[in-house]
Design an enzyme around this catalytic site. Structure first.
Site, mmCIF file in Angstrom:
data_model
loop_
_atom_site.group_PDB
_atom_site.id
_atom_site.type_symbol
_atom_site.label_atom_id
_atom_site.label_comp_id
_atom_site.label_asym_id
_atom_site.label_seq_id
_atom_site.Cartn_x
_atom_site.Cartn_y
_atom_site.Cartn_z
ATOM 1 N N ALA A 65 0.846 -1.189 0.000
ATOM 2 C CA ALA A 65 0.000 0.000 0.000
ATOM 3 C C ALA A 65 0.882 1.241 0.000
ATOM 4 C CB ALA A 65 -0.887 -0.008 1.229
ATOM 5 N N GLU A 133 2.836 -5.637 7.465
ATOM 6 C CA GLU A 133 1.731 -4.826 7.998
ATOM 7 C C GLU A 133 1.753 -4.625 9.498
ATOM 8 O OE1 GLU A 133 1.469 -6.871 5.497
ATOM 9 O OE2 GLU A 133 -0.033 -6.222 4.054
HETATM 10 N N1 CO8 Z 1 4.458 3.507 -0.486
HETATM 11 C C1 CO8 Z 1 4.860 4.659 -1.026
HETATM 12 N N2 CO8 Z 1 6.112 4.870 -1.515
HETATM 13 C C2 CO8 Z 1 6.974 3.845 -1.449
HETATM 14 C C3 CO8 Z 1 6.619 2.593 -0.896
HETATM 15 C C4 CO8 Z 1 5.286 2.446 -0.413
HETATM 16 N N3 CO8 Z 1 4.836 1.282 0.085
HETATM 17 N N4 CO8 Z 1 7.679 1.772 -0.958
HETATM 18 C C5 CO8 Z 1 8.670 2.473 -1.524
HETATM 19 N N5 CO8 Z 1 8.250 3.715 -1.831
HETATM 20 C C6 CO8 Z 1 9.000 4.794 -2.444
HETATM 21 C C7 CO8 Z 1 9.946 5.447 -1.436
HETATM 22 O O1 CO8 Z 1 9.257 6.419 -0.678
HETATM 23 C C8 CO8 Z 1 10.988 6.035 -2.361
HETATM 24 O O2 CO8 Z 1 10.457 7.213 -2.945
HETATM 25 P P1 CO8 Z 1 11.356 8.575 -2.974
HETATM 26 O O3 CO8 Z 1 12.521 8.213 -3.853
HETATM 27 O O4 CO8 Z 1 10.434 9.565 -3.578
HETATM 28 O O5 CO8 Z 1 11.742 8.844 -1.565
HETATM 29 C C9 CO8 Z 1 11.080 5.003 -3.485
HETATM 30 O O6 CO8 Z 1 9.867 4.243 -3.441
HETATM 31 C C10 CO8 Z 1 12.247 4.055 -3.301
HETATM 32 O O7 CO8 Z 1 12.160 3.509 -2.004
HETATM 33 P P2 CO8 Z 1 13.404 3.459 -1.002
HETATM 34 O O8 CO8 Z 1 14.282 4.647 -1.197
HETATM 35 O O9 CO8 Z 1 12.870 3.198 0.362
HETATM 36 O O10 CO8 Z 1 14.164 2.173 -1.581
HETATM 37 P P3 CO8 Z 1 15.014 1.108 -0.742
HETATM 38 O O11 CO8 Z 1 15.649 0.221 -1.784
HETATM 39 O O12 CO8 Z 1 15.915 1.771 0.242
HETATM 40 O O13 CO8 Z 1 13.937 0.245 0.067
HETATM 41 C C11 CO8 Z 1 11.889 -0.958 0.365
HETATM 42 C C12 CO8 Z 1 12.950 -0.491 -0.621
HETATM 43 C C13 CO8 Z 1 12.489 -1.992 1.327
HETATM 44 C C14 CO8 Z 1 10.756 -1.624 -0.448
HETATM 45 C C15 CO8 Z 1 11.350 0.228 1.184
HETATM 46 O O14 CO8 Z 1 10.981 1.247 0.275
HETATM 47 C C16 CO8 Z 1 10.169 -0.108 2.031
HETATM 48 O O15 CO8 Z 1 10.315 -0.677 3.106
HETATM 49 N N6 CO8 Z 1 8.944 0.237 1.556
HETATM 50 C C17 CO8 Z 1 7.746 0.050 2.303
HETATM 51 C C18 CO8 Z 1 7.279 -1.399 2.310
HETATM 52 C C19 CO8 Z 1 6.016 -1.514 3.111
HETATM 53 O O16 CO8 Z 1 6.070 -1.571 4.319
HETATM 54 N N7 CO8 Z 1 4.855 -1.491 2.406
HETATM 55 C C20 CO8 Z 1 3.548 -1.413 3.029
HETATM 56 C C21 CO8 Z 1 3.108 -2.727 3.417
HETATM 57 S S1 CO8 Z 1 1.577 -2.637 4.294
HETATM 58 C C22 CO8 Z 1 0.435 -2.892 3.091
HETATM 59 O O17 CO8 Z 1 0.704 -3.091 1.943
HETATM 60 C C23 CO8 Z 1 -0.974 -2.873 3.542
HETATM 61 C C24 CO8 Z 1 -1.807 -3.621 2.556
HETATM 62 C C25 CO8 Z 1 -3.210 -3.292 2.809
HETATM 63 C C26 CO8 Z 1 -3.993 -3.550 1.540
HETATM 64 C C27 CO8 Z 1 -5.279 -2.808 1.572
HETATM 65 C C28 CO8 Z 1 -5.057 -1.380 1.115
HETATM 66 C C29 CO8 Z 1 -5.981 -0.413 1.745
#
Ligand code: CO8
Length: 259
Positions: A65, A133
């Site tokens: 998400a 999550e």
């Molecule tokens: N949402 C928004 N932006 C994101 C997300 C995300 N989930 N993941 C990555 N990005 C963006 C970052 O903000 C960054 O953008 P910017 O360059 O503008 O700052 C870009 O993508 C690259 O990300 P990173 O710089 O963080 O890249 P890394 O290689 O250092 O890390 C990761 C990659 C490990 C994937 C890291 O970005 C991360 O941990 N992301 C979040 C993962 C996460 O926790 N996702 C949410 C899970 S919970 C969920 O999905 C709930 C589901 C519910 C479904 C029902 C919906 C209502």
């Protein structure tokens, strides 16, 4: 106008691409609206016999998400809105055609829930899977707790849901979370080849087989056997069943019409 989800059809395969590479294809409002629309359109298109879901860019299938949407203050209508959100993933359960997830890079949270909602998962060797999550103070809300348990069993599902730990592609293959691996460079080709091989088979048999496996998995063995038997007998009357036998006898490639 948004291009958060792209669709392109070639050789009877619809490619649905999550297209927010700068945000690791995170699921925002646009994706929740466009993904079910794209899936329903492909499923209804008579030219399409298999569907592939993939992520754009080199780094992620989908990082879950869109966390930037999480920061907004909860609204009084949040519960109702959450229920609306859950419906977007139900589009996968309505699809009668086979849906393949081609997963590379990060496949987290809602991204893994999308992959789990597909029928077959093929992963690049760089794929990383997880349900983070609970670390965000929520639980998987688009089927993660339910579908992961059905795919992996209670013990492994609880381990992944409660720890939020990442699984690499080799472990995902060993556990049965994915059924095939390809190198990152070969993933699109391998997913396309797989989809085209399925698309070349009699479409009704494919759809009925999917129905028998998916619906049967929710039934007792006796009810599942009845469902299988009913679906089996419907196929006896199809032209494609006769065509398959004729093509075999005449030693020529079959020409299936979906009738
Ligand atoms: N949402 C928004 N932006 C994101 C997300 C995300 N989930 N993941 C990555 N990005 C963006 C970052 O903000 C960054 O953008 P910017 O360059 O503008 O700052 C870009 O993508 C690259 O990300 P990173 O710089 O963080 O890249 P890394 O290689 O250092 O890390 C990761 C990659 C490990 C994937 C890291 O970005 C991360 O941990 N992301 C979040 C993962 C996460 O926790 N996702 C949410 C899970 S919970 C969920 O999905 C709930 C589901 C519910 C479904 C029902 C919906 C209502």
């Amino acid at each position: 106008m948004t291009d958060a989800v792209l669709v392109h059809t070639q050789d009877a395969v619809a490619w649905i691409t999550l297209n927010r590479p700068d945000a690791m294809n995170a699921i925002n409002e646009d994706v929740r609206r466009l993904l079910p629309e794209a899936l329903a359109t492909a499923d209804a298109d008579p030219q399409v016999r298999a569907i592939v879901v993939r992520g754009a860019g080199p780094r992620a299938f989908c990082a879950g998400a869109d966390i930037k949407e999480f920061v907004a203050t909860p609204q009084p209508t949040a519960y109702r809105q959450a229920r609306v959100h859950r419906h977007w993933i139900a589009a996968f359960d309505r699809a009668v055609k086979p849906v393949i997830a081609a997963v590379h890079g990060h496949c987290l949270g809602g991204g893994l829930e999308i992959a789990l909602a597909c029928d077959i998962r093929i992963a690049a060797t760089d794929a990383l899977f997880g349900l983070p999550e609970t670390g965000h103070g929520i639980i998987p809300g688009a089927g993660g707790t339910q579908r992961l348990t059905r795919v992996l069993g209670l013990g492994l599902a609880l381990d992944l849901v409660l720890t939020g730990e990442r699984l690499d592609a080799q472990r995902a293959l060993a556990m049965g979370l994915v059924s095939r691996l390809a190198s990152p460079d070969d993933l699109q080709q391998a997913a396309g080849d797989l989809a085209r091989r399925i698309a070349a088979r009699p479409p009704l048999a494919t759809q009925f087989a999917k129905e028998a496996v998916r619906s049967g998995a929710e039934l007792s063995l006796a009810d599942g056997m009845r469902l299988e038997s009913d679906l089996c007998s419907h196929l006896v009357d199809t032209q494609d069943r006769v065509e398959a036998a004729l093509a075999f006898q005449e030693k020529r490639p079959p020409r299936y019409t979906g009738q």
